[in-house]
Design a protein around this motif. Structure first.
Motif, PDB file in Angstrom:
ATOM      1  N   ARG A  51       9.072 -10.031  -1.252  1.00  0.00           N
ATOM      2  CA  ARG A  51       8.865 -11.396  -1.746  1.00  0.00           C
ATOM      3  C   ARG A  51       7.393 -11.767  -1.699  1.00  0.00           C
ATOM      4  NH1 ARG A  51      12.644 -16.049   0.379  1.00  0.00           N
ATOM      5  NH2 ARG A  51      11.554 -17.081  -1.334  1.00  0.00           N
ATOM      6  N   TYR A  52       6.707 -11.383  -0.621  1.00  0.00           N
ATOM      7  CA  TYR A  52       5.275 -11.650  -0.537  1.00  0.00           C
ATOM      8  C   TYR A  52       4.524 -10.957  -1.672  1.00  0.00           C
ATOM      9  CZ  TYR A  52       4.650 -14.170   3.841  1.00  0.00           C
ATOM     10  OH  TYR A  52       4.642 -15.126   4.808  1.00  0.00           O
ATOM     11  N   ILE A  53       4.782  -9.662  -1.831  1.00  0.00           N
ATOM     12  CA  ILE A  53       4.037  -8.878  -2.803  1.00  0.00           C
ATOM     13  C   ILE A  53       4.270  -9.393  -4.223  1.00  0.00           C
ATOM     14  CG2 ILE A  53       3.809  -6.580  -3.825  1.00  0.00           C
ATOM     15  CD1 ILE A  53       4.447  -5.439  -1.060  1.00  0.00           C
ATOM     16  N   ASN A  54       5.484  -9.877  -4.496  1.00  0.00           N
ATOM     17  CA  ASN A  54       5.818 -10.363  -5.834  1.00  0.00           C
ATOM     18  C   ASN A  54       5.543 -11.845  -6.026  1.00  0.00           C
ATOM     19  OD1 ASN A  54       6.818  -7.918  -7.088  1.00  0.00           O
ATOM     20  ND2 ASN A  54       8.582  -8.047  -5.725  1.00  0.00           N
ATOM     21  N   SER A  55       4.949 -12.495  -5.037  1.00  0.00           N
ATOM     22  CA  SER A  55       4.671 -13.932  -5.147  1.00  0.00           C
ATOM     23  C   SER A  55       3.519 -14.171  -6.116  1.00  0.00           C
ATOM     24  CB  SER A  55       4.315 -14.508  -3.777  1.00  0.00           C
ATOM     25  OG  SER A  55       3.064 -14.022  -3.351  1.00  0.00           O
ATOM     26  N   ALA A  56       3.386 -15.434  -6.523  1.00  0.00           N
ATOM     27  CA  ALA A  56       2.335 -15.804  -7.472  1.00  0.00           C
ATOM     28  C   ALA A  56       0.951 -15.539  -6.905  1.00  0.00           C
ATOM     29  CB  ALA A  56       2.477 -17.271  -7.850  1.00  0.00           C
ATOM     30  N   GLY A  57       0.796 -15.665  -5.588  1.00  0.00           N
ATOM     31  CA  GLY A  57      -0.509 -15.481  -4.973  1.00  0.00           C
ATOM     32  C   GLY A  57      -1.034 -14.075  -5.093  1.00  0.00           C
ATOM     33  N   PHE A  58      -0.138 -13.096  -5.286  1.00  0.00           N
ATOM     34  CA  PHE A  58      -0.575 -11.707  -5.372  1.00  0.00           C
ATOM     35  C   PHE A  58      -1.076 -11.364  -6.770  1.00  0.00           C
ATOM     36  CE2 PHE A  58      -0.463  -7.953  -2.727  1.00  0.00           C
ATOM     37  CZ  PHE A  58      -0.699  -6.946  -3.632  1.00  0.00           C
ATOM     38  N   GLY A  59      -0.434 -11.953  -7.796  1.00  0.00           N
ATOM     39  CA  GLY A  59      -0.925 -11.809  -9.160  1.00  0.00           C
ATOM     40  C   GLY A  59      -0.693 -10.462  -9.812  1.00  0.00           C
ATOM     41  N   LEU A  60       0.375  -9.726  -9.429  1.00  0.00           N
ATOM     42  CA  LEU A  60       0.659  -8.436 -10.056  1.00  0.00           C
ATOM     43  C   LEU A  60       1.279  -8.623 -11.440  1.00  0.00           C
ATOM     44  CD1 LEU A  60       2.121  -6.358  -7.086  1.00  0.00           C
ATOM     45  CD2 LEU A  60      -0.144  -6.173  -8.106  1.00  0.00           C
ATOM     46  N   SER A  61       1.066  -7.649 -12.310  1.00  0.00           N
ATOM     47  CA  SER A  61       1.580  -7.746 -13.676  1.00  0.00           C
ATOM     48  C   SER A  61       3.009  -7.241 -13.799  1.00  0.00           C
ATOM     49  CB  SER A  61       0.675  -6.951 -14.626  1.00  0.00           C
ATOM     50  OG  SER A  61       0.606  -5.586 -14.218  1.00  0.00           O
ATOM     51  N   CYS A  62       3.505  -6.558 -12.756  1.00  0.00           N
ATOM     52  CA  CYS A  62       4.886  -6.074 -12.794  1.00  0.00           C
ATOM     53  C   CYS A  62       5.531  -6.310 -11.437  1.00  0.00           C
ATOM     54  CB  CYS A  62       4.946  -4.588 -13.154  1.00  0.00           C
ATOM     55  SG  CYS A  62       4.187  -3.506 -11.914  1.00  0.00           S
ATOM     56  N   MET A 112       1.530   1.445  -6.214  1.00  0.00           N
ATOM     57  CA  MET A 112       0.765   0.454  -6.975  1.00  0.00           C
ATOM     58  C   MET A 112      -0.477  -0.028  -6.229  1.00  0.00           C
ATOM     59  SD  MET A 112       2.133  -0.156  -9.962  1.00  0.00           S
ATOM     60  CE  MET A 112       1.465  -1.760 -10.380  1.00  0.00           C
ATOM     61  N   LEU A 113      -0.365  -0.169  -4.901  1.00  0.00           N
ATOM     62  CA  LEU A 113      -1.407  -0.845  -4.137  1.00  0.00           C
ATOM     63  C   LEU A 113      -2.229   0.065  -3.234  1.00  0.00           C
ATOM     64  CD1 LEU A 113       0.777  -3.861  -2.997  1.00  0.00           C
ATOM     65  CD2 LEU A 113      -0.807  -3.828  -4.909  1.00  0.00           C
ATOM     66  N   GLY A 114      -1.584   1.085  -2.704  1.00  0.00           N
ATOM     67  CA  GLY A 114      -2.229   1.896  -1.679  1.00  0.00           C
ATOM     68  C   GLY A 114      -2.038   1.271  -0.310  1.00  0.00           C
ATOM     69  N   TYR A 115      -2.218   2.053   0.736  1.00  0.00           N
ATOM     70  CA  TYR A 115      -1.964   1.585   2.100  1.00  0.00           C
ATOM     71  C   TYR A 115      -2.899   0.455   2.524  1.00  0.00           C
ATOM     72  CZ  TYR A 115       1.402   5.211   3.468  1.00  0.00           C
ATOM     73  OH  TYR A 115       2.524   5.979   3.601  1.00  0.00           O
ATOM     74  N   ASP A 116      -4.162   0.528   2.108  1.00  0.00           N
ATOM     75  CA  ASP A 116      -5.122  -0.474   2.568  1.00  0.00           C
ATOM     76  C   ASP A 116      -4.725  -1.872   2.124  1.00  0.00           C
ATOM     77  OD1 ASP A 116      -6.622   1.391   3.862  1.00  0.00           O
ATOM     78  OD2 ASP A 116      -8.100   1.629   2.268  1.00  0.00           O
ATOM     79  N   LYS A 117      -4.412  -2.044   0.837  1.00  0.00           N
ATOM     80  CA  LYS A 117      -4.012  -3.353   0.336  1.00  0.00           C
ATOM     81  C   LYS A 117      -2.668  -3.785   0.898  1.00  0.00           C
ATOM     82  CE  LYS A 117      -7.411  -4.558  -2.342  1.00  0.00           C
ATOM     83  NZ  LYS A 117      -8.247  -5.722  -1.961  1.00  0.00           N
ATOM     84  N   LEU A 118      -1.756  -2.846   1.052  1.00  0.00           N
ATOM     85  CA  LEU A 118      -0.430  -3.183   1.546  1.00  0.00           C
ATOM     86  C   LEU A 118      -0.483  -3.681   2.984  1.00  0.00           C
ATOM     87  CD1 LEU A 118       2.530  -3.173   0.718  1.00  0.00           C
ATOM     88  CD2 LEU A 118       2.720  -0.881   1.628  1.00  0.00           C
ATOM     89  N   ASN A 119      -1.429  -3.196   3.747  1.00  0.00           N
ATOM     90  CA  ASN A 119      -1.511  -3.543   5.159  1.00  0.00           C
ATOM     91  C   ASN A 119      -1.722  -5.045   5.372  1.00  0.00           C
ATOM     92  OD1 ASN A 119      -1.679  -2.615   7.997  1.00  0.00           O
ATOM     93  ND2 ASN A 119      -3.741  -3.454   7.860  1.00  0.00           N
ATOM     94  N   ARG A 120      -2.521  -5.654   4.490  1.00  0.00           N
ATOM     95  CA  ARG A 120      -2.782  -7.081   4.671  1.00  0.00           C
ATOM     96  C   ARG A 120      -1.514  -7.911   4.475  1.00  0.00           C
ATOM     97  NH1 ARG A 120      -6.430 -10.079   0.459  1.00  0.00           N
ATOM     98  NH2 ARG A 120      -7.962  -8.462   0.871  1.00  0.00           N
ATOM     99  N   TRP A 121      -0.650  -7.509   3.556  1.00  0.00           N
ATOM    100  CA  TRP A 121       0.563  -8.298   3.307  1.00  0.00           C
ATOM    101  C   TRP A 121       1.609  -8.027   4.380  1.00  0.00           C
ATOM    102  CZ3 TRP A 121      -1.180 -11.764   0.469  1.00  0.00           C
ATOM    103  CH2 TRP A 121      -2.155 -11.480  -0.479  1.00  0.00           C
ATOM    104  N   LEU A 122       1.664  -6.799   4.838  1.00  0.00           N
ATOM    105  CA  LEU A 122       2.591  -6.489   5.923  1.00  0.00           C
ATOM    106  C   LEU A 122       2.211  -7.275   7.178  1.00  0.00           C
ATOM    107  CD1 LEU A 122       4.990  -4.792   6.853  1.00  0.00           C
ATOM    108  CD2 LEU A 122       3.408  -2.954   7.413  1.00  0.00           C
ATOM    109  N   SER A 123       0.906  -7.458   7.395  1.00  0.00           N
ATOM    110  CA  SER A 123       0.465  -8.188   8.582  1.00  0.00           C
ATOM    111  C   SER A 123       0.954  -9.630   8.580  1.00  0.00           C
ATOM    112  CB  SER A 123      -1.069  -8.161   8.671  1.00  0.00           C
ATOM    113  OG  SER A 123      -1.655  -8.933   7.645  1.00  0.00           O
ATOM    114  N   LEU A 124       1.142 -10.218   7.403  1.00  0.00           N
ATOM    115  CA  LEU A 124       1.592 -11.602   7.333  1.00  0.00           C
ATOM    116  C   LEU A 124       3.040 -11.769   7.779  1.00  0.00           C
ATOM    117  CD1 LEU A 124       0.019 -12.709   3.937  1.00  0.00           C
ATOM    118  CD2 LEU A 124      -0.756 -13.287   6.227  1.00  0.00           C
ATOM    119  N   LEU A 125       3.798 -10.682   7.772  1.00  0.00           N
ATOM    120  CA  LEU A 125       5.206 -10.781   8.167  1.00  0.00           C
ATOM    121  C   LEU A 125       5.367 -11.163   9.631  1.00  0.00           C
ATOM    122  CD1 LEU A 125       6.947  -7.814   6.343  1.00  0.00           C
ATOM    123  CD2 LEU A 125       6.872 -10.206   5.703  1.00  0.00           C
TER     124      LEU A 125
END
Length: 391
Positions: free
Chosen positions: A227-238, A249-262
């Motif tokens: 839900r975080y990754i697909n939210s409007a704030g992330f701005g992905l095209s798919c 799509m993102l790689g581990y580095d980018k994914l880490n920041r969103w996982l941290s918010l959980l």
């Protein structure tokens, strides 16, 4: 004319959510309204049109009709002390209000009754809780309800927040919820521990199979992450369909920041929604403030520094306990513990933006070579980001 720095305060409703933000303009005696209008006009390109309401607050001594020279966006509310409507500049100010009809929040004071009798339309009535006890606040809220929704200002503690809600206020302004309360917990909950394990796995580029096994142990985590990754704030095209897809799509580095918010979503604190929103603002603000001042490879770490800065309040643990359970880079750990390091100045400036001390903000920003325009713009962009990420 000196630079005008802006600090902010959230307005929290009885559901513990931030529903608006106050922008407090720090003006010197010589600045006056022209400086305020110039500062507000400079934000036109980043003003979150259609977003949550933004209340604009200027020192009472500086307010005159020239404030209405600013073309206020629809979601802007102008705060006015009642004394301003009845003082020397009152007639011109009233005429400007009648012409432009901005949304008004009238600050209640001893002359408020006279000001309300002028027939101006106010959407909100603001009450200074420092000057009122609970009984007085409840009585005044009932008497003024027909004129506007009640807002409690200068709310210092969660107990005062609850009292203002009981008195009939629509929302309360202040940072009362960011201070950890109660006795710290001794251990992490099972959900919190599992999220920390995932953060550590992703940060260390563990095998995909190992991460997916950990995710399957708590399906709710997988759901919230997507839900975080697909939210409007992330701005992905798919739309991201799975953790494996997210890594691709993102790689581990980018994914880490969103996982941290959980980690914030695992909080049992009643004020977790407000804390979560503030964490998002800090995370994005610190990243924006550092843009161009540090290497791009460090942006994710700066984001995480802001996102983790309220974990002690969110999780009911000391920051030392939290960091012992995680293997974070030293600059993040140092900043979160107040031990200096290259991220400390950015975190300090983000915290200063909440403290309401204009000279302190100017000093912190100056140390980083940031102008008031850059700092103020970053705050509005961070607010828009946090609003888009909320669900």
């Amino acid at each position: 004319m000196t630079e005008v720095f802006i600090s902010r305060q959230p307005l929290v409703n009885r559901q513990n959510r931030i529903i608006a933000t106050r922008l407090l303009l720090h003006l010197t005696a010589d600045d006056g309204m022209p400086a305020a209008v110039m500062a507000l006009d400079s934000l036109a390109s980043v003003w979150p049109i259609g977003g949550k309401p933004l209340f604009v607050s200027c020192p009472a001594a500086a307010i005159d009709a020239r404030l209405l020279d600013w073309s206020a966006p629809e979601n802007a509310t102008i705060e006015l002390p009642a004394t301003c409507l009845l003082g020397e500049h009152g007639p011109d100010l009233i005429a400007a209000i009648q012409t432009w009809q901005p949304t008004i929040c009238l600050h209640f004071d001893p002359q408020a009754a006279r000001a309300l009798s002028l027939g101006l339309q106010c959407r909100f009535i603001g009450f200074d809780t420092e000057c009122l006890n609970s009984a007085q606040l409840k009585l005044l809220a009932a008497r003024t309800r027909s004129h506007g929704m009640g807002i409690a200002f200068k709310v210092p503690t969660t107990a005062d927040f609850r009292a203002s809600m009981d008195a009939g206020m629509t929302a309360a302004a202040g940072w009362f919820f960011t201070t950890p309360s109660g006795v710290p917990a001794k251990t992490l909950s099972a959900s919190q521990a599992n999220i920390m394990r995932l953060v550590n796995l992703v940060r260390n580029n563990a095998e995909m199979r190992e991460i997916e096994v950990a995710l399957k142990q708590d399906v709710a985590i997988s759901y919230r992450l997507l839900r975080y990754i697909n939210s409007a704030g992330f701005g992905l095209s798919c739309e991201i369909q799975s953790f494996r897809h997210a890594v691709t799509m993102l790689g581990y580095d980018k994914l880490n920041r969103w996982l941290s918010l959980l980690l914030a979503t695992a909080s049992k604190d009643p004020l977790a929604p407000a804390l979560m929103h503030t964490s998002l603002v800090r995370a994005r603000l610190i990243e924006l403030l550092a843009t161009g001042l540090v290497d791009k490879s460090e942006y994710d770490n700066l984001f995480i520094t802001g996102a983790f800065s309220l974990l002690d309040a969110l999780l009911g643990l000391t920051m030392e306990q939290i960091l012992e359970a995680m293997r974070l880079p030293e600059p993040i750990t140092d900043a979160l513990l107040g031990n200096g390091g290259r991220y400390q100045a950015f975190l300090d400036l983000a915290l200063a933006s909440e403290a309401g001390d204009g000279p302190a903000i100017a000093e912190q920003a100056g140390m980083l070579g940031l102008t008031a325009a850059q700092f103020n713009s970053a705050q509005l962009q961070a607010l828009a980001f946090a609003d888009a990420m909320e669900f």
